[in-house]
Design an enzyme around this catalytic site. Structure first.
Site, short mmCIF file in Angstrom:
data_model
loop_
_atom_site.label_atom_id
_atom_site.label_comp_id
_atom_site.label_asym_id
_atom_site.label_seq_id
_atom_site.Cartn_x
_atom_site.Cartn_y
_atom_site.Cartn_z
N ASN A 1 -11.81 13.80 24.96
CA ASN A 1 -11.26 15.09 25.40
C ASN A 1 -10.62 15.89 24.26
OD1 ASN A 1 -10.32 13.84 28.70
ND2 ASN A 1 -12.14 14.99 28.10
N ASP B 1 -11.26 14.16 37.97
CA ASP B 1 -12.14 15.15 37.35
C ASP B 1 -12.30 16.39 38.23
OD1 ASP B 1 -13.74 16.09 35.30
OD2 ASP B 1 -15.57 15.21 36.12
C1 IPE Z 1 -13.40 12.18 32.31
O1 IPE Z 1 -13.71 13.48 32.60
C2 IPE Z 1 -12.06 12.10 31.65
C3 IPE Z 1 -10.93 12.38 32.52
C4 IPE Z 1 -10.97 12.63 33.80
C5 IPE Z 1 -9.64 12.33 31.87
P1 IPE Z 1 -14.57 14.39 31.62
O2 IPE Z 1 -14.65 15.71 32.26
O3 IPE Z 1 -14.01 14.35 30.25
O4 IPE Z 1 -15.98 13.65 31.62
P2 IPE Z 1 -17.43 14.20 31.29
O5 IPE Z 1 -17.33 14.94 29.99
O6 IPE Z 1 -17.83 15.10 32.41
O7 IPE Z 1 -18.30 12.99 31.23
C1 IPE Z 2 -10.40 16.42 34.41
O1 IPE Z 2 -10.81 17.70 34.75
C2 IPE Z 2 -9.17 16.40 33.58
C3 IPE Z 2 -9.40 16.05 32.17
C4 IPE Z 2 -10.53 15.68 31.65
C5 IPE Z 2 -8.26 16.15 31.29
P1 IPE Z 2 -11.75 18.53 33.78
O2 IPE Z 2 -10.89 19.30 32.86
O3 IPE Z 2 -12.76 17.68 33.13
O4 IPE Z 2 -12.42 19.52 34.81
P2 IPE Z 2 -13.94 19.94 34.87
O5 IPE Z 2 -14.74 18.67 34.97
O6 IPE Z 2 -14.23 20.69 33.61
O7 IPE Z 2 -14.04 20.77 36.09
MG MG Z 3 -14.63 17.08 33.70
#
Ligand code: IPE
Ligand code: IPE
Ligand code: MG
Length: 228
Positions: A65, A17
């Site tokens: 997502n 993340d």
């Molecule tokens: C979790 O991250 C999913 C992945 C890393 C693929 P998210 O960014 O989607 O999670 P939330 O929305 O902060 O809980």
């Molecule tokens: C995790 O990084 C990757 C996926 C969820 C695909 P994020 O895209 O959630 O990055 P932040 O949390 O918005 O910084």
């Molecule tokens: Mg995230």
């Protein structure tokens, strides 16, 4: 590498993340963070293999997502395709498995995923990529598969055997980067006794050195599994 080096660690999982925030900090589009994140994924998987860890699971795309803008979702899909193409052409000795519902992807992507899984299935080391993965969906799908198979009474062992990731033991460690303190629907069944590590480091900044520190810390934790 020796068992002592990895402190008896067989399976490590990562919630990768922080890609979007990493890019925003640099005044770039979120997609740029995913590109860098994909590079770090390759590097960390290689490091885990060098350490002799048998199984690595990464959370790459959740069932939630899809709520993101189409351009971002498309960018993540094309990074996944790129990884598959690369992995199909490489001679890396690890079995790649996708955890999640593949029916959401187009036929070409699905068949490429299945081709890679079939080509690498015989390797002992596992790289599990949670892609269109949700912990709730995984448990529901497992129960439905068991019912369809004629079960009327379901045990813990049945569910453990029927979930997508039944091919690997539960993760010893789950690392979440990006400074959030939650599982976000990741490995809900398997995480019952996982050691959890949270770091403020955004995934694109995560390094092998930080991972080594986590593994060292893991070695100091007392895992009791409910005993004394
Ligand atoms: C979790 O991250 C999913 C992945 C890393 C693929 P998210 O960014 O989607 O999670 P939330 O929305 O902060 O809980
Ligand atoms: C995790 O990084 C990757 C996926 C969820 C695909 P994020 O895209 O959630 O990055 P932040 O949390 O918005 O910084
Ligand atoms: Mg995230």
């Amino acid at each position: 590498m020796s068992q002592s080096k990895t402190n008896g660690l067989n399976h490590i999982a990562f919630i990768m993340d922080g890609n979007g925030r990493w890019a925003k900090k640099r005044h770039k589009k979120r997609e740029y963070g995913h590109i860098r994140g994909a590079e770090v994924f390759r590097k960390i998987v290689r490091h885990c293999a060098d350490l002799g860890i048998d199984a690595v699971t990464v959370y790459a795309f959740s069932t939630e997502n899809w709520k993101r803008p189409k351009s971002e979702v498309n960018a993540i899909m094309s990074l996944c395709r790129k990884y598959i193409d690369e992995a199909l052409a490489s001679d890396a000795e690890a079995s790649v498995v996708f955890l999640g519902d593949k029916s959401a992807f187009d036929a070409k992507m699905r068949s490429e995923m299945e081709k890679l899984e079939a080509k690498t299935a015989h390797y002992r080391k596992k790289i599990c990529i949670a892609f269109n993965y949700g912990g709730h969906a995984e448990i529901v799908d497992a129960v439905n598969a068991l019912i369809a198979g004629g079960k009327t009474h379901i045990t813990e062992e049945d569910i453990t055997g029927a979930i997508y990731s039944g091919i690997v033991p539960p993760p010893d460690i789950i690392v979440r980067t990006g400074g959030e303190y939650r599982l976000s629907n990741f490995l809900l069944w398997q995480s019952a006794y996982s050691e959890l590590f949270f770091t403020e480091t955004l995934w694109p900044d995560f390094t092998s050195d930080e991972l080594d520190g986590i593994i060292e810390e893991f070695g100091k934790r007392k895992r009791r599994f409910g005993g004394v």
